[in-house]
Design a protein around this motif. Structure first.
Motif, short mmCIF file in Angstrom:
data_model
loop_
_atom_site.label_atom_id
_atom_site.label_comp_id
_atom_site.label_asym_id
_atom_site.label_seq_id
_atom_site.Cartn_x
_atom_site.Cartn_y
_atom_site.Cartn_z
N PHE A 193 0.82 -1.21 0.00
CA PHE A 193 0.00 0.00 0.00
C PHE A 193 0.85 1.26 0.00
CE2 PHE A 193 -3.51 -2.63 0.56
CZ PHE A 193 -3.24 -3.56 1.55
N ILE A 194 0.37 2.33 -0.64
CA ILE A 194 1.07 3.63 -0.53
C ILE A 194 0.47 4.43 0.61
CG2 ILE A 194 1.85 5.70 -1.71
CD1 ILE A 194 1.41 4.40 -4.35
N CYS A 195 -0.84 4.73 0.51
CA CYS A 195 -1.48 5.48 1.59
C CYS A 195 -2.98 5.15 1.57
CB CYS A 195 -1.25 6.98 1.42
SG CYS A 195 -2.27 7.76 0.19
N PRO A 196 -3.72 5.49 2.64
CA PRO A 196 -5.17 5.19 2.61
C PRO A 196 -5.82 5.87 1.40
CG PRO A 196 -4.47 5.88 4.80
CD PRO A 196 -3.30 6.10 3.89
N SER B 69 1.23 3.97 -12.68
CA SER B 69 0.43 4.79 -13.61
C SER B 69 -0.80 5.26 -12.85
CB SER B 69 0.04 3.98 -14.84
OG SER B 69 -0.60 2.81 -14.42
N PHE B 70 -1.50 6.21 -13.44
CA PHE B 70 -2.69 6.73 -12.75
C PHE B 70 -3.94 6.36 -13.52
CE2 PHE B 70 0.08 8.62 -9.89
CZ PHE B 70 -0.65 9.19 -8.85
N ILE B 71 -4.90 5.80 -12.79
CA ILE B 71 -6.16 5.45 -13.46
C ILE B 71 -7.34 6.09 -12.72
CG2 ILE B 71 -5.46 3.30 -14.63
CD1 ILE B 71 -6.56 1.80 -12.20
N SER C 49 -7.34 9.28 1.60
CA SER C 49 -6.42 10.38 1.90
C SER C 49 -5.60 10.77 0.68
CB SER C 49 -5.45 10.01 3.02
OG SER C 49 -6.13 9.56 4.13
N CYS C 50 -5.58 9.90 -0.33
CA CYS C 50 -4.73 10.16 -1.51
C CYS C 50 -5.25 11.38 -2.26
CB CYS C 50 -4.73 8.94 -2.43
SG CYS C 50 -3.91 9.27 -4.00
N THR C 51 -4.38 12.37 -2.45
CA THR C 51 -4.78 13.61 -3.10
C THR C 51 -4.58 13.56 -4.61
OG1 THR C 51 -2.58 14.55 -2.88
CG2 THR C 51 -4.09 14.93 -1.04
N GLY C 52 -3.91 12.50 -5.09
CA GLY C 52 -3.63 12.41 -6.53
C GLY C 52 -2.48 13.30 -6.96
N CYS C 53 -1.59 13.62 -6.01
CA CYS C 53 -0.53 14.60 -6.33
C CYS C 53 0.50 14.07 -7.34
CB CYS C 53 0.16 15.04 -5.04
SG CYS C 53 1.20 13.77 -4.30
N THR C 54 0.65 12.78 -7.45
CA THR C 54 1.56 12.08 -8.37
C THR C 54 3.04 12.07 -7.94
OG1 THR C 54 2.13 13.86 -9.94
CG2 THR C 54 0.08 12.65 -10.38
N ALA C 55 3.34 12.48 -6.70
CA ALA C 55 4.73 12.40 -6.25
C ALA C 55 5.24 10.97 -6.35
CB ALA C 55 4.84 12.91 -4.82
N CYS C 56 4.38 10.00 -5.99
CA CYS C 56 4.80 8.58 -6.01
C CYS C 56 5.18 8.15 -7.42
CB CYS C 56 3.68 7.69 -5.45
SG CYS C 56 2.08 7.98 -6.22
N MET C 57 4.38 8.53 -8.41
CA MET C 57 4.66 8.12 -9.79
C MET C 57 5.97 8.76 -10.27
SD MET C 57 2.39 8.75 -13.17
CE MET C 57 2.83 10.46 -13.40
N VAL D 263 7.86 8.84 -0.08
CA VAL D 263 7.75 10.19 -0.66
C VAL D 263 6.32 10.74 -0.54
CG1 VAL D 263 7.10 9.79 -3.08
CG2 VAL D 263 8.81 11.51 -2.54
N CYS D 264 5.36 9.88 -0.32
CA CYS D 264 3.96 10.32 -0.30
C CYS D 264 3.73 11.30 0.87
CB CYS D 264 3.07 9.08 -0.13
SG CYS D 264 1.36 9.53 0.18
N PRO D 265 3.25 12.53 0.57
CA PRO D 265 3.07 13.53 1.63
C PRO D 265 2.00 13.16 2.66
CG PRO D 265 2.96 14.54 -0.55
CD PRO D 265 2.92 13.06 -0.75
N VAL D 266 1.19 12.15 2.35
CA VAL D 266 0.21 11.70 3.35
C VAL D 266 0.95 10.95 4.46
CG1 VAL D 266 -1.80 10.19 3.73
CG2 VAL D 266 -1.64 11.56 1.64
N ASN D 267 1.97 10.17 4.07
CA ASN D 267 2.75 9.41 5.05
C ASN D 267 3.84 10.27 5.69
OD1 ASN D 267 1.31 7.14 4.24
ND2 ASN D 267 2.78 6.67 2.62
N HIS E 111 -6.06 7.80 -9.42
CA HIS E 111 -5.38 7.13 -8.29
C HIS E 111 -4.21 6.31 -8.84
CE1 HIS E 111 -8.03 7.83 -4.80
NE2 HIS E 111 -8.92 8.07 -5.76
N PRO E 112 -3.16 6.13 -8.02
CA PRO E 112 -2.02 5.34 -8.50
C PRO E 112 -2.36 3.86 -8.59
CG PRO E 112 -1.68 6.05 -6.21
CD PRO E 112 -2.96 6.68 -6.67
N SER E 113 -1.77 3.24 -9.60
CA SER E 113 -1.91 1.79 -9.76
C SER E 113 -0.52 1.26 -10.13
CB SER E 113 -2.90 1.54 -10.89
OG SER E 113 -2.72 0.26 -11.40
S1 SF4 Z 1 2.09 10.41 -3.37
FE1 SF4 Z 1 0.26 11.59 -3.84
S2 SF4 Z 1 -0.73 10.43 -5.49
FE2 SF4 Z 1 0.76 9.07 -4.58
S3 SF4 Z 1 -0.43 7.92 -3.05
FE3 SF4 Z 1 0.48 9.69 -1.99
S4 SF4 Z 1 -1.10 11.27 -2.10
FE4 SF4 Z 1 -1.65 9.70 -3.59
#
Ligand code: SF4
Ligand SMILES: Cc1cc2nc3c(=O)[nH]c(=O)nc-3n(C[C@H](O)[C@H](O)[C@H](O)COP(=O)(O)OP(=O)(O)OC[C@H]3O[C@@H](n4cnc5c(N)ncnc54)[C@H](O)[C@@H]3O)c2cc1C
Ligand code: SF4
Ligand code: SF4
Length: 427
Positions: A13-16, A36-38, A19-27, A63-67, A46-48
């Motif tokens: 898992f990346i984050c709940p 990729s984002f779907i 809570s995922c904002t779709g910021c794309t930092a992870c990608m 790197v995810c700002p939620v974590n 959302h990331p996949s």
């Molecule tokens: S880095 Fe951004 S897009 Fe990726 S899981 Fe975290 S909040 Fe969502």
């Protein structure tokens, strides 16, 4: 609910998910191009993760700002004001603060990233290098913007020592800063005070709805058209009629446009927006910009702000305070306190709550037509006489007199438990 970090069956898992904002930092950080984002059912990306490519390095998760939240600033200086340049103010959503900051960077041969509507009228982030292209970024687009390759392009430019201005929602700025992983002296960031981002799926349906209703091939959309008023959130949709070449402009506002009404009723904001960690005075950008609501003109000042717009500007970092010394010359400003700013803008204190109708909205959305959704959830307001006058008349002594008179009558009727006698008028 958790975002499963692959498109098959692993439990990484990346984050709940909510809570995922779709910021794309992870990608952007994944050097194996495994993410990729779907779009989900509501149209939010959302990331996949491609299990075949992922090497389980865990970088995306860290790197995810939620974590791992980014560091924040407390605002050092707060202003209300507007650009000296009438044209800049007209093309901007508020008072043109963003353009004033952007022009300063562009004049230093820098690059400015922000949100534009592309040829398909979808909100995406792009970089511009010339003042002549600033019009592409001016104005709010009330729909979630796709960052695409802007983080990577910003990093490339930062490494060459070029000045970079990156603007967006606070979660996009947090995503950029997490991805960059270090501070750059040549980077300046601007975020907006954010109500939340609407679903791109609803925006696409709205475009089709207006195109059909007005028989229009849409060329351009402005979300905060100031032709009649700044305070009424006017949506302007421009294009050509289907058969001929006659130019058509549809303008709908806060009281009667389904998209703006729907946006402000909060049913189709991204789930992360209802628990947003950025809706407070601890900011993640050098500058924060927004609307200054409830502006009161000072003696001698023109009372045309209800039509032309007023910005709220917060200088959050020492870098912003320093930069703003020069930018100030291009604006009419009044220094304020953070307490005053909080009174003008709810999203500086807390996120908007998830409405109790949201789950039903999305359940209905699967089965009902967009027209039915409009009449069920995005219907026009019916207004009391005082609000009707406020909405219809220009800000003059007569309006102020009439509003006071009708407010008193309405309050009296409420006190006498006769509210049913207050008429409600369709805007
Ligand atoms: S880095 Fe951004 S897009 Fe990726 S899981 Fe975290 S909040 Fe969502
Ligand atoms: C989704 C959204 C919600 C907002 N919520 C509030 C709010 O609750 N209260 C408030 O006072 N102001 C809010 N704003 C900000 C406000 O509408 C103005 O954008 C802001 O005051 C800047 O106005 P300006 O005149 O300085 O410049 P403008 O020229 O109007 O600003 C344009 C700037 O907004 C950025 N931008 C535009 N659309 C998007 C987008 N979809 N995603 C990311 N960045 C975008 C551009 O990159 C550019 O930096 C919101 C804006 C958006 C896009
Ligand atoms: S764990 Fe590493 S390789 Fe796998 S998706 Fe995340 S960043 Fe990419
Ligand atoms: S409300 Fe918060 S989570 Fe939603 S778009 Fe704005 S900054 Fe991002």
């Amino acid at each position: 609910m958790l975002t499963e970090l692959n498109n098959h069956k692993t439990s990484f898992f990346i984050c709940p998910e909510d809570s995922c904002t779709g910021c794309t930092a992870c990608m952007n950080v994944c050097s194996h191009a495994a993410i990729s984002f779907i779009p989900d059912e509501e149209g939010f990306l959302h990331p996949s993760v491609d299990k075949g490519r992922c090497v389980n390095c865990g970088l995306c998760k860290s790197v995810c700002p939620v974590n791992t939240p980014v560091s924040r600033y407390l605002p050092e200086e707060v202003y209300s004001g507007w650009s000296n340049d009438g044209q800049v103010r007209l093309c901007s959503s508020s008072g043109g603060a963003f353009s004033a900051i952007a022009i300063s960077i562009l004049n230093q041969r820098g690059i400015v990233f922000g949100c534009t509507l592309n040829a398909d009228l979808e909100a995406v982030h792009v970089g511009i290098e010339r003042v002549e292209d600033l019009y592409r970024l001016q104005g709010s687009k009330y729909v979630q913007s796709r960052v695409e390759d802007s983080y990577k392009l910003a990093k490339q430019n930062l490494k060459t020592g070029r000045k970079v201005l990156f603007s967006g929602t606070p979660c996009q700025i947090a995503g950029l800063r997490s991805y960059l992983h270090k501070n750059y002296d040549n980077l300046c960031t601007v975020d907006i005070i954010c109500h939340g981002v609407p679903s791109p799926k609803i925006f696409n349906d709205y475009k089709r709805h207006i195109a059909k209703k007005k028989r229009l091939r849409i060329e351009n959309i402005q979300f905060r058209c100031k032709k009649y008023s700044w305070i009424f959130f006017s949506m302007s949709v421009n294009g050509y009629t289907e058969k001929g070449s006659a130019r058509v402009e549809y303008i709908g506002n806060y009281y009667n446009d389904p998209y703006i009404r729907g946006f402000l009723r909060d049913n189709f904001l991204r789930p992360s927006c209802y628990s947003c960690q950025y809706c407070n005075i601890r900011r993640c950008s050098d500058f924060t910009i927004a609307d200054w609501w409830g502006y009161q003109a000072e003696p001698g000042e023109l009372s045309d702000f209800e039509k032309k717009g007023v910005s709220l500007i917060m200088c959050n970092s020492a870098k912003a305070v320093d930069m703003f010394t020069e930018i100030k010359q291009s604006m009419v400003l009044r220094q304020r306190t953070i307490e005053e700013a909080k009174r003008t803008n709810l999203s500086l204190s807390r996120p908007f709550a998830k409405p109790c109708t949201r789950d039903l909205f999305w359940k209905d959305y699967k089965t009902l037509s967009f027209d039915t959704m409009v009449s069920k959830y995005m219907y026009p307001e019916r207004l009391t006489p005082s609000v009707y006058i406020w909405a219809k008349l220009p800000n003059t002594k007569i309006r102020r007199f009439l509003i006071t008179f009708f407010v008193r009558c309405e309050n009296l009727l409420r006190k006498l438990k006769c509210s049913f006698l207050i008429p409600h008028i369709h805007y």
